[in-house]
Design a protein around this motif. Structure first.
Motif, short mmCIF file in Angstrom:
data_model
loop_
_atom_site.label_atom_id
_atom_site.label_comp_id
_atom_site.label_asym_id
_atom_site.label_seq_id
_atom_site.Cartn_x
_atom_site.Cartn_y
_atom_site.Cartn_z
N UNK A 159 0.85 -1.19 0.00
CA UNK A 159 0.00 0.00 0.00
C UNK A 159 0.89 1.23 0.00
N UNK A 160 1.10 1.81 -1.18
CA UNK A 160 1.87 3.05 -1.26
C UNK A 160 1.04 4.21 -0.73
N UNK A 161 -0.27 4.17 -0.97
CA UNK A 161 -1.19 5.22 -0.53
C UNK A 161 -1.47 5.03 0.97
N UNK A 162 -0.40 5.13 1.77
CA UNK A 162 -0.49 4.75 3.17
C UNK A 162 -0.97 5.84 4.10
N UNK A 163 -1.26 7.04 3.59
CA UNK A 163 -1.72 8.10 4.47
C UNK A 163 -3.23 8.06 4.68
N UNK A 164 -3.89 7.05 4.16
CA UNK A 164 -5.32 6.86 4.43
C UNK A 164 -5.59 5.38 4.61
N UNK A 165 -5.11 4.77 5.72
CA UNK A 165 -5.12 3.32 5.82
C UNK A 165 -6.38 2.70 6.42
N UNK A 166 -7.43 3.50 6.67
CA UNK A 166 -8.60 2.94 7.35
C UNK A 166 -9.23 1.78 6.58
N UNK A 167 -9.39 1.95 5.28
CA UNK A 167 -9.98 0.86 4.49
C UNK A 167 -9.07 -0.37 4.50
N UNK A 168 -7.78 -0.14 4.44
CA UNK A 168 -6.80 -1.23 4.48
C UNK A 168 -6.93 -2.01 5.79
N UNK A 169 -6.98 -1.30 6.90
CA UNK A 169 -7.14 -1.96 8.19
C UNK A 169 -8.47 -2.72 8.27
N UNK A 170 -9.53 -2.12 7.75
CA UNK A 170 -10.84 -2.78 7.78
C UNK A 170 -10.82 -4.07 6.98
N UNK A 171 -10.21 -4.04 5.80
CA UNK A 171 -10.13 -5.24 4.96
C UNK A 171 -9.25 -6.30 5.62
N UNK A 172 -8.13 -5.89 6.18
CA UNK A 172 -7.27 -6.86 6.87
C UNK A 172 -8.00 -7.50 8.04
N UNK A 217 6.08 -3.55 10.96
CA UNK A 217 6.56 -4.25 12.15
C UNK A 217 5.48 -4.40 13.21
N UNK A 218 4.36 -3.73 13.02
CA UNK A 218 3.30 -3.74 14.03
C UNK A 218 2.00 -4.38 13.55
N UNK A 219 1.74 -4.34 12.25
CA UNK A 219 0.43 -4.78 11.74
C UNK A 219 0.60 -6.06 10.92
N UNK A 220 -0.01 -7.15 11.34
CA UNK A 220 0.08 -8.41 10.58
C UNK A 220 -0.44 -8.25 9.16
N UNK A 221 0.31 -8.79 8.21
CA UNK A 221 -0.11 -8.74 6.82
C UNK A 221 0.40 -7.55 6.04
N UNK A 222 0.91 -6.53 6.75
CA UNK A 222 1.42 -5.33 6.08
C UNK A 222 2.85 -5.59 5.62
N UNK A 223 3.13 -5.30 4.35
CA UNK A 223 4.45 -5.58 3.77
C UNK A 223 5.43 -4.43 3.87
N UNK A 224 4.93 -3.19 3.84
CA UNK A 224 5.82 -2.02 3.91
C UNK A 224 5.22 -0.97 4.82
N UNK A 225 6.07 -0.19 5.48
CA UNK A 225 5.62 1.03 6.14
C UNK A 225 5.50 2.10 5.07
N UNK A 226 4.37 2.78 5.03
CA UNK A 226 4.14 3.67 3.88
C UNK A 226 3.37 4.92 4.29
N UNK A 227 3.26 5.82 3.36
CA UNK A 227 2.58 7.09 3.57
C UNK A 227 3.32 8.23 2.90
N UNK A 228 4.65 8.10 2.80
CA UNK A 228 5.43 9.10 2.06
C UNK A 228 5.20 8.88 0.57
#
Length: 235
Positions: A59-72, A100-111
Motif C-alpha cells: 500500500x503506497x497510498x499509506x496516508x489513508x489506511x482505514x480501508x486497508x485496516x478494515x479489509x485486513x 513491524x506492528x500490523x500483521x499482513x502489512x508488507x511495507x511502512x508507507x505514507x510518504x
C-alpha cells in the motif's frame, strides 16, 4: 478470529475507527479495489502471510489506511478489536501502516512516491531468490504520480518487462499536475499493459486485475469520484 465478514460489513468496521487525522476519503476511495484484491485475487491468507511464495501487496497510498485496516480485519489478518484504537497511543494501527506492528502489512508507507519503486525492488528481490511465482501488487494514488520516483519506476519496469509487477492507481483527479491524455496511456507508452475501469465496479475491477499481460507489467487505473463520506452500515 471471525472471518465471515463481507463487503457490506466494511463501512461498519471503518466506523469503529474514530479520532483525528482519518483521511476519510483517502481511505474510502480505495475500499472497493482493496476488497476485490483481498477477496478474489491475492494469493495470501493470515496463515500464509509469512510464506515465501505468497503474493505481496504494497500500500503506497499509506496516508489513508482505514480501508486497508478494515479489509485486513475482515479477512482475519488482525483482530477487529484493534480497530477502535486506531491512531491512539499504544495502538499498532497508526495513521500510516507499520509493517513491524500490523500483521499482513508488507511495507511502512505514507510518504508519497515510495511504493512503486519498492514494488520494482521486491520483484527483483524475489527473482534473485528464485521465486518467480509470487505477484507483486502496489496501490498508489494519482497524486503520487507527481513524484519523480514513480516516473523512474514506471519507465524502468516497462523497459525491463517486469510482468510480476501489478499497479492499481486510484484516480480521483487529485494530482496537482496531471498527465495530458490520461494516466493509462502514460503507462502504456512506457511499455505497460494498461486498462482504466470504474473503481467501484467489482466485476470490472476483477476482470482488469486478472487480465493476462505476458512480458509486461500491468496497471489498472481505477476511476473514483470524490465523495464526502461513507455512511456506516448497521447490522
Amino acid at each position: 478470529m471471525d472471518t465471515t465478514y463481507t463487503y457490506d460489513d466494511l463501512a461498519g468496521l471503518m466506523s469503529l475507527m474514530t479520532g483525528d487525522e482519518k483521511h476519510g476519503f483517502a481511505a474510502t476511495s480505495t475500499l472497493d479495489a482493496l476488497w476485490v484484491l483481498y477477496d478474489r485475487v491475492l494469493r495470501v491468507t493470515p496463515e500464509t502471510a509469512g510464506a515465501p511464495d505468497r503474493d505481496r501487496f504494497l500500500l503506497s497510498k499509506g496516508h489513508g489506511p482505514m480501508a486497508y485496516y478494515a479489509v485486513l480485519a475482515a479477512k482475519g489478518f488482525l483482530p477487529v478489536e484493534w480497530l477502535s484504537g486506531f491512531g491512539s497511543y499504544g495502538s499498532p494501527l497508526g495513521h500510516h501502516p507499520d509493517r513491524t506492528l500490523v500483521p499482513g502489512v508488507e511495507i511502512a508507507s505514507g510518504s508519497l512516491g515510495h511504493g512503486l519503486p519498492l514494488g520494482v525492488g521486491t520483484v527483483h528481490g524475489l527473482r534473485a531468490r528464485g521465486l518467480t511465482g509470487p505477484r507483486v501488487w502496489v496501490l498508489i494514488g494519482d497524486g503520487e504520480l507527481d513524484e519523480g520516483s514513480n516516473h523512474e519506476a514506471i519507465a524502468y519496469a516497462g523497459a525491463t518487462g517486469l510482468d510480476r509487477l501489478h499497479t492499481v492507481v486510484i484516480d480521483n483527479s487529485t494530482a496537482t499536475h496531471g498527465w495530458p491524455g490520461g494516466i493509462a496511456p502514460r503507462f502504456a507508452a512506457a511499455g505497460w499493459s494498461a486498462v482504466t475501469v470504474d473503481g467501484r465496479d467489482h466485476e470490472a475491477l476483477y476482470e482488469a486485475f486478472t487480465a493476462p499481460h505476458p512480458g509486461r507489467p500491468h496497471v489498472v487505473v481505477a476511476r473514483v469520484e470524490k465523495v464526502v463520506q461513507v455512511e456506516p452500515s448497521h447490522h
